[in-house]
Write a protein that holds these residues in place. Structure first.
Motif, PDB file in Angstrom:
ATOM      1  N   HIS A  57      37.642 -20.394 144.126  1.00  0.00           N
ATOM      2  CA  HIS A  57      37.551 -21.851 143.277  1.00  0.00           C
ATOM      3  C   HIS A  57      38.749 -22.519 144.543  1.00  0.00           C
TER       4      HIS A  57
ATOM      5  N   TYR B 103      32.510 -26.042 148.925  1.00  0.00           N
ATOM      6  CA  TYR B 103      32.434 -26.309 147.339  1.00  0.00           C
ATOM      7  C   TYR B 103      31.218 -27.189 146.322  1.00  0.00           C
ATOM      8  N   ALA B 104      31.865 -28.105 146.703  1.00  0.00           N
ATOM      9  CA  ALA B 104      30.882 -29.332 145.930  1.00  0.00           C
ATOM     10  C   ALA B 104      29.765 -29.340 146.726  1.00  0.00           C
TER      11      ALA B 104
ATOM     12  N   GLN C  12      27.890 -27.050 147.243  1.00  0.00           N
ATOM     13  CA  GLN C  12      27.322 -26.013 147.130  1.00  0.00           C
ATOM     14  C   GLN C  12      27.010 -26.099 145.851  1.00  0.00           C
ATOM     15  N   GLN C  13      27.535 -26.750 144.845  1.00  0.00           N
ATOM     16  CA  GLN C  13      27.467 -27.022 143.327  1.00  0.00           C
ATOM     17  C   GLN C  13      26.471 -28.251 143.215  1.00  0.00           C
ATOM     18  N   ASN C  14      26.130 -28.550 144.472  1.00  0.00           N
ATOM     19  CA  ASN C  14      25.113 -29.809 144.336  1.00  0.00           C
ATOM     20  C   ASN C  14      26.010 -31.159 143.793  1.00  0.00           C
TER      21      ASN C  14
ATOM     22  N   LEU D 298      34.202 -32.517 140.691  1.00  0.00           N
ATOM     23  CA  LEU D 298      35.360 -31.411 140.424  1.00  0.00           C
ATOM     24  C   LEU D 298      36.584 -32.153 140.288  1.00  0.00           C
TER      25      LEU D 298
END
Ligand code: OSB
Ligand code: MG
Length: 367
Positions: free
Chosen positions: A82, A111-112, A114-116, A122
């Motif tokens: 994370h 990361y955001a 990839q999480q869409n 977040l």
């Protein structure tokens, strides 16, 4: 996630007009744009250190050295579960919050994406727009008064004037004569000392919401003393370099308003800790700016959606500062309200042709 590549790119973007503060005048932005690549997805961060250390002590050559030889290789050597863990992995290398942040922000964005989800999700930010003010560099008084008028017409929620000794009382008198009631603040960028109490008492008379960083750029104690002598609230900027330093400032009563700049405090995880501390102590926060390009500006907008950011931030329209920005999406406020870019991550993408045009140097570090 596993980070495969880190790209360090220096871009030079001319300001539409030179920006003068008590620590100097600059006519162009030197932005360090950091890209991380992981599983075919890119994320972007921006470093806000200057070529020479005028605002705080970090500078671009030092940041490049650390990113290239320490932070980027360490980041790529292990899996990232994370983004909140990233900066903590670099404790063995002291300080240098801006350099660490530039890379940490890129990881958060990646990361955001990839999480869409938009980055604000977040961070627990529910707002889809944020109120903004404008920071006006030092210019002749008549020009400043015109500029205040323009920003008020544009609907900016607060105007901040840069001041220094000898460039303060007359300026404030001229602005207040025309605009007795606007939400007005000043930022001294450390230009005063406790020996100048006469001047500081005069500044205290203009009904300012707060005075930003009047004293030394690393001080807490003198600000705590000053806070007992003025009616106007004090806001710290330069002196707040970590969550621990914010706690120290609040315990000492060195300020009652907190300016959060993600680069200065050492990243988004640090911002989250400062946010929760300030909320628990009912201390109002706002998101400061460093004349960022669209990358750093977009990060600031997402940050300012967190519920503790209750005063208007510095993240005004990019077009005030730049004739052309490096992002495809234009970050423009309407009526003092900045929409949060809605795509995944920070919601902006690079204008690759223009980025190439303004690139001074680029290097890629691989796993
Ligand atoms: O002290 O807030 C500051 C810009 C560069 C360095 C320090 C500061 C500033 C600003 C500009 O005030 C804020 C912005 O428009 O981004
Ligand atoms: Mg400031």
């Amino acid at each position: 996630m596993k980070i495969d590549e880190v790209e360090l790119r220096l871009v030079r973007l001319p300001y539409r007009a030179p920006f003068r503060t008590s620590f100097g005048e600059e006519s162009e932005k030197h932005a360090l744009i950091v890209t991380v690549r992981s599983d075919g997805v890119e994320g972007y961060g921006e470093g806000v250190m200057d070529p020479l250390p005028h605002y705080r002590e970090e500078c671009i050559p030092g940041a490049l050295h650390l990113l290239r030889n320490a932070f980027a290789p360490e980041l790529m050597s292990r899996v990232v579960d994370h983004p909140s863990e990233v900066v903590a992995r670099w404790v063995e290398w002291r300080g240098n919050p801006m350099a660490k942040t530039a890379l940490e922000l890129a990881v958060w964005d990646c990361y955001a994406r990839q999480q869409n989800v938009p980055l604000r999700k977040l961070l627990g930010g529910e707002r889809t727009d944020v109120p903004v003010g404008a920071s006006l560099g030092m210019n002749p008084i008549a020009q400043t008064v015109d500029s205040v008028a323009w920003h008020v017409e544009q609907g900016y929620k607060r105007v901040k004037l840069k001041i220094e000794p000898g460039w303060d009382v007359e300026l404030l008198a001229a602005v207040r004569a025309k605009f007795p009631d606007i939400e007005l603040t000043v930022d001294a960028n450390s230009a005063y000392t406790l020996e100048m109490m006469d001047l500081l008492h005069q500044i205290d008379e203009f009904g300012l919401h707060y005075i930003e960083q009047p004293l030394h750029w690393d001080d807490m104690l003198d600000h705590a003393t000053l806070a007992t002598k003025l009616r106007t609230e004090l806001c710290l900027d330069e002196s707040l370099t970590s969550p621990a330093r914010v706690r120290m400032a609040l315990d000492l009563k060195a300020c009652s308003v907190v300016n959060v700049k993600v680069g200065r405090v050492g990243g988004l995880q640090a911002v989250r800790e400062i946010h929760d501390l300030c909320v628990s102590r009912k201390v109002p926060m706002w998101c400061g700016g460093m004349l960022e390009s669209g990358i750093g500006r977009a990060h600031n907008i997402h940050i300012a959606t967190m519920p503790g950011f209750v005063f208007p931030g510095d993240t005004a329209s990019a077009s005030r500062t730049y004739a052309r920005d490096i992002t495809e999406q234009k970050l423009e406020a309407t009526n003092g309200v900045m929409p949060v870019p809605s795509g995944p991550g920070i919601g902006v993408t690079l204008d690759r042709d223009f980025v190439k045009e303004v690139t001074e140097s680029v290097e890629v570090i691989r796993r």
